[in-house]
Scaffold this motif. Structure first.
Motif, PDB file in Angstrom:
ATOM      1  N   UNK A   1      34.979 -15.716 -39.036  1.00  0.00           N
ATOM      2  CA  UNK A   1      33.281 -15.714 -38.951  1.00  0.00           C
ATOM      3  C   UNK A   1      32.845 -15.199 -37.632  1.00  0.00           C
ATOM      4  N   UNK A   2      33.294 -15.598 -36.597  1.00  0.00           N
ATOM      5  CA  UNK A   2      32.841 -15.238 -35.226  1.00  0.00           C
ATOM      6  C   UNK A   2      33.225 -13.674 -35.049  1.00  0.00           C
TER       7      UNK A   2
ATOM      8  N   UNK B   1      42.131 -16.227 -29.204  1.00  0.00           N
ATOM      9  CA  UNK B   1      41.838 -17.172 -30.072  1.00  0.00           C
ATOM     10  C   UNK B   1      43.257 -17.166 -31.096  1.00  0.00           C
TER      11      UNK B   1
ATOM     12  N   UNK C   1      34.294 -11.904 -51.566  1.00  0.00           N
ATOM     13  CA  UNK C   1      33.903 -11.626 -50.161  1.00  0.00           C
ATOM     14  C   UNK C   1      35.032 -12.148 -49.022  1.00  0.00           C
ATOM     15  N   UNK C   2      35.840 -13.001 -49.325  1.00  0.00           N
ATOM     16  CA  UNK C   2      36.655 -13.580 -48.457  1.00  0.00           C
ATOM     17  C   UNK C   2      37.924 -14.207 -49.334  1.00  0.00           C
ATOM     18  N   UNK C   3      39.261 -13.834 -48.777  1.00  0.00           N
ATOM     19  CA  UNK C   3      40.253 -14.410 -49.736  1.00  0.00           C
ATOM     20  C   UNK C   3      41.216 -14.960 -48.591  1.00  0.00           C
ATOM     21  N   UNK C   4      41.631 -16.371 -49.198  1.00  0.00           N
ATOM     22  CA  UNK C   4      42.856 -17.044 -48.411  1.00  0.00           C
ATOM     23  C   UNK C   4      44.129 -17.126 -49.058  1.00  0.00           C
TER      24      UNK C   4
ATOM     25  N   UNK D   1      39.209 -19.521 -40.283  1.00  0.00           N
ATOM     26  CA  UNK D   1      38.057 -19.085 -40.904  1.00  0.00           C
ATOM     27  C   UNK D   1      36.868 -19.153 -39.610  1.00  0.00           C
ATOM     28  N   UNK D   2      36.886 -19.897 -38.614  1.00  0.00           N
ATOM     29  CA  UNK D   2      36.213 -19.836 -37.570  1.00  0.00           C
ATOM     30  C   UNK D   2      36.186 -18.206 -36.934  1.00  0.00           C
ATOM     31  N   UNK D   3      37.528 -18.092 -36.632  1.00  0.00           N
ATOM     32  CA  UNK D   3      37.862 -16.832 -35.816  1.00  0.00           C
ATOM     33  C   UNK D   3      37.285 -15.709 -36.573  1.00  0.00           C
TER      34      UNK D   3
ATOM     35  N   UNK E   1      48.412 -22.722 -37.251  1.00  0.00           N
ATOM     36  CA  UNK E   1      46.978 -22.832 -37.422  1.00  0.00           C
ATOM     37  C   UNK E   1      46.507 -23.421 -38.725  1.00  0.00           C
ATOM     38  N   UNK E   2      45.481 -24.325 -38.520  1.00  0.00           N
ATOM     39  CA  UNK E   2      45.117 -24.501 -39.823  1.00  0.00           C
ATOM     40  C   UNK E   2      43.828 -23.504 -40.572  1.00  0.00           C
ATOM     41  N   UNK E   3      43.434 -23.648 -41.542  1.00  0.00           N
ATOM     42  CA  UNK E   3      42.617 -22.828 -42.065  1.00  0.00           C
ATOM     43  C   UNK E   3      41.031 -22.508 -41.442  1.00  0.00           C
ATOM     44  N   UNK E   4      40.727 -24.265 -41.320  1.00  0.00           N
ATOM     45  CA  UNK E   4      39.428 -24.148 -40.540  1.00  0.00           C
ATOM     46  C   UNK E   4      39.201 -23.157 -39.141  1.00  0.00           C
ATOM     47  N   UNK E   5      40.562 -23.316 -38.604  1.00  0.00           N
ATOM     48  CA  UNK E   5      40.646 -22.530 -37.138  1.00  0.00           C
ATOM     49  C   UNK E   5      40.443 -20.854 -37.626  1.00  0.00           C
TER      50      UNK E   5
END
Lengths: 358, 103
Positions: B87-88, B16, B46-49, B83-85, B77-81
């Motif tokens: 999360x999975x 990914x 819990x999470x930091x960007x 975050x999805x990586x 990559x955008x942040x949505x991608x």
């Protein structure tokens, strides 16, 4: 759409190391922690930072170089709130949680779409949709190429909303547009995306005759929605064509009104969709001078009912409101006046006003 | 760090984020990281960007001492991608207990 429940809103002046909080109601973080985090952001040259907590909230910090603006909100509102911070809006806008004001700038990072980007929940879908929709918008710096000052009041009834704004700067001319599409929320936004896409293609070159151009634009928009028979999905425009060499403007609209405030008076230039359909809508031409202010506003503002929920603001009302405001009219003054007028009466439509100073 | 966790991370990285980097980091090795102090300052995060220059960093807490770090080019990559990586991958890693290394 979840409501915006802001827990923290403020700025941190980097040089003075001074924090200014407009709202401070966080259970996740103290103001001392915020100051320390801002110092760290500054010392590490971090452009922006998002802290997510185990509940449904986040804090977003954006580093503007001389200050850091931050807010805490719900994760479901992330895309919209992040753009609000990035657009450097004044914090006073958000004090009333019913007000959903947004201004946005394009984010080139948002253009990559892969299988992994598929949203997982309806709120993710909403956020992604709002984000895609908002990428069509421009930041106010684009408006400041042709005007000495530019400001925007943009408050969808339900995000992302059917109102939009756009400017195209040519060598000698500048075209500023406010649009209002049928409906609001996601329906309005989908029509707005079509309207904006066509607008950007249609006005690649400066129009020679703004009146004829707007008639032609609407013909093309109708063709675009070829299977739509009822006329339900439509757009109203207000378009200012400024000749930068002569300070002459032409105004043409299809339902959106413009107000000119100069040293002598505050004057409304109204347009109606019905007149456009019957080919009776004429354009206006006038000479403007430095310091004159132009306001293009969607009907959500003039259709706003007063505090008694009895009478609409109307065109006369908005003229009076502008006359009563200190000169020059600022967005903050306008928001205060509008809030005073409507009291606790709910907003019923998307509300947009583009404020341009020659 | 268990080997299979490292291989899951490497597999996600290749699949990914071929132009980015996914790795598991223990908090005791944070000192050189750009975000080291930030986790101390906001300990319940819990999470930091964070975005700095050309890079986007996404750091997710897996256990109190083990974090998933994703570093990617901001324009790729955008942040949505990301975050999805994250999360999975986080869900995958949490299926099996994680323990820190002994060194």
């Amino acid at each position: 759409m979840a409501s915006e429940a802001l827990k923290i809103l403020g700025t941190y002046a980097i040089e003075e190391r001074q924090q200014n909080l407009s709202i401070d109601d966080s259970e996740n973080i103290s103001s001392v922690q915020i100051s320390n985090i801002c110092d760290e952001i500054s010392s590490k040259n971090i452009d922006n930072l998002t802290l997510e907590f185990d509940a449904d909230s986040f804090i977003y910090f954006n580093n503007f170089g001389n200050k850091i603006r931050f807010l805490e909100g719900k994760k479901t509102d992330y895309a919209r709130l992040k753009q609000l911070v990035n657009s450097d809006l004044d914090g006073t806008i958000f004090r009333n949680s019913n007000q959903k004001s947004t201004e946005s700038k394009t984010d080139s990072d948002s253009n990559v779409v892969t299988e992994m980007a598929t949203p997982n929940s309806s709120s993710d879908i909403e956020n992604e949709s709002i984000h895609i929709h908002n990428t069509l918008f421009q930041s106010l710096t684009h408006f400041k190429k042709a005007y000495s000052e530019a400001d925007l009041f943009f408050q969808p009834f339900e995000a992302p909303g059917g109102d939009f704004f756009w400017i195209k700067d040519y060598q000698y001319k500048s075209l500023a547009v406010v649009g209002d599409c049928t409906g609001h929320g996601m329906q309005g936004a989908m029509i707005a995306m079509s309207a904006m896409t066509l607008l950007k293609q249609f006005f690649k070159l400066p129009p020679t005759n703004i009146k004829e151009s707007i008639y032609e634009y609407h013909e093309q928009f109708k063709s675009l929605m070829e299977e739509e028979q009822s006329g339900q999905f439509d757009v109203e425009l207000g378009v200012i064509l400024l000749d930068k060499r002569t300070n002459e403007i032409s105004y043409m609209g299809s339902g959106i009104n413009m107000i000119l405030k100069n040293a002598d008076a505050v004057t409304a230039y109204t347009t109606r969709k019905a007149k456009l359909i019957s080919k009776k809508q004429e354009s206006y031409s006038m000479k403007v001078e430095a310091g004159d202010q132009l306001f293009i506003l969607s009907d959500g503002i003039t259709d706003q009912f007063d505090a008694d929920d009895n009478k609409k603001l109307g065109t006369k009302g908005i003229i009076k409101m502008i006359e009563d405001m200190p000169d020059p009219v600022t967005k903050i003054d306008f928001i205060e006046s509008l809030n005073r007028f409507r009291g606790s009466t709910k907003q019923m439509d998307d509300q947009t006003m583009l404020m341009l100073t020659i | 760090m268990q080997q299979h966790h490292l291989s899951i991370t490497a597999q996600y990285n290749a699949q990914y984020l071929p132009e980015g980097k996914c790795e598991l980091v223990e908090s005791k090795y944070f000192q050189d990281k750009i975000y080291s102090k930030l986790f101390d300052l906001a300990s319940n995060t819990e999470q930091m960007i964070l975005e700095q220059g050309e890079k986007t960093y996404l750091i997710s807490r897996i256990t109190p001492t083990v974090y998933l770090e994703i570093v990617a080019n901001r324009k790729a990559y955008n942040i949505g991608i990301l975050k999805n990586v994250s999360k999975k991958l986080t869900e995958e890693l949490r299926k099996n207990p994680l323990s820190p290394s002994n060194d």
